[in-house]
Design a protein around this motif. Sequence first.
Motif, PDB file in Angstrom:
ATOM      1  N   LEU A   1       0.832  -1.206   0.000  1.00 20.45           N
ATOM      2  CA  LEU A   1       0.000   0.000   0.000  1.00 20.45           C
ATOM      3  C   LEU A   1       0.867   1.257   0.000  1.00 20.45           C
ATOM      4  O   LEU A   1       0.581   2.228  -0.706  1.00 20.45           O
ATOM      5  CB  LEU A   1      -0.926  -0.010   1.217  1.00 20.45           C
ATOM      6  CG  LEU A   1      -1.990  -1.121   1.235  1.00 20.45           C
ATOM      7  CD1 LEU A   1      -2.751  -1.094   2.557  1.00 20.45           C
ATOM      8  CD2 LEU A   1      -2.955  -0.963   0.066  1.00 20.45           C
ATOM      9  N   GLY A   2       1.943   1.231   0.799  1.00 18.35           N
ATOM     10  CA  GLY A   2       2.831   2.391   0.859  1.00 18.35           C
ATOM     11  C   GLY A   2       3.530   2.652  -0.462  1.00 18.35           C
ATOM     12  O   GLY A   2       3.603   3.800  -0.924  1.00 18.35           O
ATOM     13  N   LEU A   3       4.037   1.577  -1.099  1.00 16.68           N
ATOM     14  CA  LEU A   3       4.698   1.742  -2.389  1.00 16.68           C
ATOM     15  C   LEU A   3       3.702   2.215  -3.444  1.00 16.68           C
ATOM     16  O   LEU A   3       4.017   3.082  -4.266  1.00 16.68           O
ATOM     17  CB  LEU A   3       5.331   0.415  -2.818  1.00 16.68           C
ATOM     18  CG  LEU A   3       6.045   0.432  -4.177  1.00 16.68           C
ATOM     19  CD1 LEU A   3       7.190   1.435  -4.180  1.00 16.68           C
ATOM     20  CD2 LEU A   3       6.552  -0.957  -4.540  1.00 16.68           C
ATOM     21  N   SER A   4       2.501   1.659  -3.430  1.00 18.78           N
ATOM     22  CA  SER A   4       1.477   2.065  -4.399  1.00 18.78           C
ATOM     23  C   SER A   4       1.167   3.552  -4.261  1.00 18.78           C
ATOM     24  O   SER A   4       1.112   4.286  -5.252  1.00 18.78           O
ATOM     25  CB  SER A   4       0.197   1.249  -4.197  1.00 18.78           C
ATOM     26  OG  SER A   4       0.448  -0.136  -4.353  1.00 18.78           O
ATOM     27  N   ALA A   5       0.962   3.999  -3.018  1.00 16.26           N
ATOM     28  CA  ALA A   5       0.661   5.412  -2.791  1.00 16.26           C
ATOM     29  C   ALA A   5       1.816   6.298  -3.244  1.00 16.26           C
ATOM     30  O   ALA A   5       1.621   7.325  -3.910  1.00 16.26           O
ATOM     31  CB  ALA A   5       0.350   5.644  -1.315  1.00 16.26           C
ATOM     32  N   GLY A   6       3.045   5.902  -2.898  1.00 17.53           N
ATOM     33  CA  GLY A   6       4.206   6.700  -3.277  1.00 17.53           C
ATOM     34  C   GLY A   6       4.387   6.790  -4.782  1.00 17.53           C
ATOM     35  O   GLY A   6       4.687   7.855  -5.330  1.00 17.53           O
ATOM     36  N   LEU A   7       4.195   5.658  -5.480  1.00 13.83           N
ATOM     37  CA  LEU A   7       4.360   5.654  -6.932  1.00 13.83           C
ATOM     38  C   LEU A   7       3.292   6.493  -7.623  1.00 13.83           C
ATOM     39  O   LEU A   7       3.584   7.232  -8.571  1.00 13.83           O
ATOM     40  CB  LEU A   7       4.307   4.214  -7.456  1.00 13.83           C
ATOM     41  CG  LEU A   7       5.526   3.332  -7.148  1.00 13.83           C
ATOM     42  CD1 LEU A   7       5.279   1.919  -7.612  1.00 13.83           C
ATOM     43  CD2 LEU A   7       6.779   3.898  -7.801  1.00 13.83           C
ATOM     44  N   VAL A   8       2.049   6.382  -7.164  1.00 17.03           N
ATOM     45  CA  VAL A   8       0.977   7.180  -7.761  1.00 17.03           C
ATOM     46  C   VAL A   8       1.237   8.670  -7.551  1.00 17.03           C
ATOM     47  O   VAL A   8       1.103   9.483  -8.477  1.00 17.03           O
ATOM     48  CB  VAL A   8      -0.388   6.768  -7.172  1.00 17.03           C
ATOM     49  CG1 VAL A   8      -1.473   7.759  -7.596  1.00 17.03           C
ATOM     50  CG2 VAL A   8      -0.760   5.359  -7.628  1.00 17.03           C
ATOM     51  N   LEU A   9       1.647   9.032  -6.341  1.00 18.43           N
ATOM     52  CA  LEU A   9       1.925  10.440  -6.051  1.00 18.43           C
ATOM     53  C   LEU A   9       3.114  10.963  -6.863  1.00 18.43           C
ATOM     54  O   LEU A   9       3.167  12.154  -7.196  1.00 18.43           O
ATOM     55  CB  LEU A   9       2.218  10.606  -4.554  1.00 18.43           C
ATOM     56  CG  LEU A   9       1.016  10.437  -3.613  1.00 18.43           C
ATOM     57  CD1 LEU A   9       1.484  10.391  -2.162  1.00 18.43           C
ATOM     58  CD2 LEU A   9       0.010  11.558  -3.812  1.00 18.43           C
ATOM     59  N   PHE A  10       4.059  10.076  -7.197  1.00 17.95           N
ATOM     60  CA  PHE A  10       5.231  10.487  -7.965  1.00 17.95           C
ATOM     61  C   PHE A  10       4.948  10.529  -9.466  1.00 17.95           C
ATOM     62  O   PHE A  10       5.315  11.491 -10.163  1.00 17.95           O
ATOM     63  CB  PHE A  10       6.388   9.525  -7.682  1.00 17.95           C
ATOM     64  CG  PHE A  10       7.621   9.784  -8.514  1.00 17.95           C
ATOM     65  CD1 PHE A  10       8.365  10.937  -8.333  1.00 17.95           C
ATOM     66  CD2 PHE A  10       8.018   8.877  -9.492  1.00 17.95           C
ATOM     67  CE1 PHE A  10       9.500  11.189  -9.104  1.00 17.95           C
ATOM     68  CE2 PHE A  10       9.135   9.115 -10.266  1.00 17.95           C
ATOM     69  CZ  PHE A  10       9.878  10.271 -10.071  1.00 17.95           C
TER      70      PHE A  10
END
Length: 579
Positions: free
Chosen positions: A207-216
């Motif tokens: 979930l953390g990686l998904s959120a970070g990638l989407v935000l980036f």
Amino acid sequence: MTQTTTDRTAGRASGAVVPVLAFAGIVVAVMQTLLVPVIKDLPQLLDTTPGNATWVLTSTLLSGAVATPIMGRLGDLYGKRRMLILSLSVMVVGALVSALTSDLLLMITGRTLQGFAMGAIPLGIGLMRDMLPREKLGSAMALMSSSIGVGGGLALPAAALVAQHTDWHALFYGAAGLGVLAIALTLLVVPESPMRAEGTFDLPGALGLSAGLVLFLLPITKGSDWGWASGTTLGLFGAAAVVLLLWGVMELRLKAPLVDLRTTARPAVLFTNLASIMVGVSFYVVSLVLPQLLQLPKSTGYGLGQSMVVAGLLVAPLGLTMMFTAPVYARLSAKYGPKVTLILGLMIIAIGYGAGLGLMTAAWQSLVISVLLGAGIGLAYSSLPALIVGAVPASETGAANGLNTLMRSIGTSVSSAVIGMVLANTANNVGGVEIPTMHGFRVSFLIATGAVAVGLLLALFLPGRRPSNQPQLRAGSEEDAALERAEQILRGFRGRVLSADGTPVARAKVTLIDRRGRQAGATLSAEDGSYTLTVPDPGSYVLAARATGHAPLASTATHAGDEQPVDLDLSLPGQRVPA
């Protein structure tokens, strides 16, 4: 019987598994490319604004970026073949959703589901590593890695032909059909890998990686529309930095993280991933520039006036050349190693873009650029998985290659955003229509050349490695360290302990006995069955292997005393029985 079974497994893997897995990679590329011929018509086709229409492309990019490392880790834990079929199944569902609608929200939903197919690339590479004999692995990984370029090159003219002569929804029906065929072939031909990573799935990490990638990735893909200095763009970049930093701290504290950041920080992995971003940038620039240059009318003074289909055919050699470089890569890498082939590939890309600056005045010149760049990108793409596979434990192959594929996706995302901004800012407004200029095309090629130069610099920092057709199968950080020490001692035996059906045997005791009958060394095989033993002196030895549930094995072998370990797999006779 043991030898026959083992040979049959290896023959099946090298003869049938490789083309099927490569076909799955081509299907992924087709899914990514099929809307390229109709990009400019999407606002009209979906009855929406150009800004909203770009979400049809952006959604696939974002879901693919998120799914790639996650599916790789799930494959390591629960079976790579199983996750490969799941990835392709989700893609088929998404293609059917898009085929049956012209509604913007449903189309975006379907394209988001199609992005899950991106996980097929690292999963396919992981399956090859787990099943193929070492002498076949280099060329197989090269073909799998370059399949995304092959599929893109072949799909462009085919998609243009379909879009020009029939309803554009047929593109999605075609993609769904290819996906179903890939699933059927995988079920029939590809066996499940016995390799499994320890631990459980790291859901908070996912979930953390998904959120970070989407935000980036979101501001990268939409920055030109929102404005690069706007509060939304800068705010999302800032949020991405915070989320990814917190995610990294959390991953370092877990025993079974989604991404092993300590492994990722190794020079071989780190610089390979950074170089992958640059290769991704260079690959996408030519895909954005050449089709537009070819299709612009001759009345502009520099456009080449070709039809959509002819333009696709002239760019198709980009992918075809990538396919033909796979066996060339295998021979070069066998002799010089994947680091050298990566550097050679980047140099050819630089030559291609440099030549392209002066070869933009005739259609045949686009063909020359496509062939040159295809050869360079094919060599570079083929080297990347070999460098990753040689640097990570076998139980982390899927996740590590998933992260590497993600780096390439980031490269293409950055390329799309930057080149889109360059072409927009240098365009001429003719009758209310923005027409790209030759200056914009040349600046785009210069940017690609700069990315290749950075990639070359990063590749020089890669540690020298053994040839890629002999990748080391490693089980973990302790085994890595032990193996590196063993290689420094130079003389020894290495290989894998296998059961009668070719399955790796973990924790088998392997004893080295000299010609006087004395024990000269002993070790336990790792989770992937790999073992390493050093020899005190050249000469004849007996390697005795035994494991619970298997009959023992004694195999004679000779070490000539040279500076290379002797590769020797030990196949335990008899069928495995419950311990």
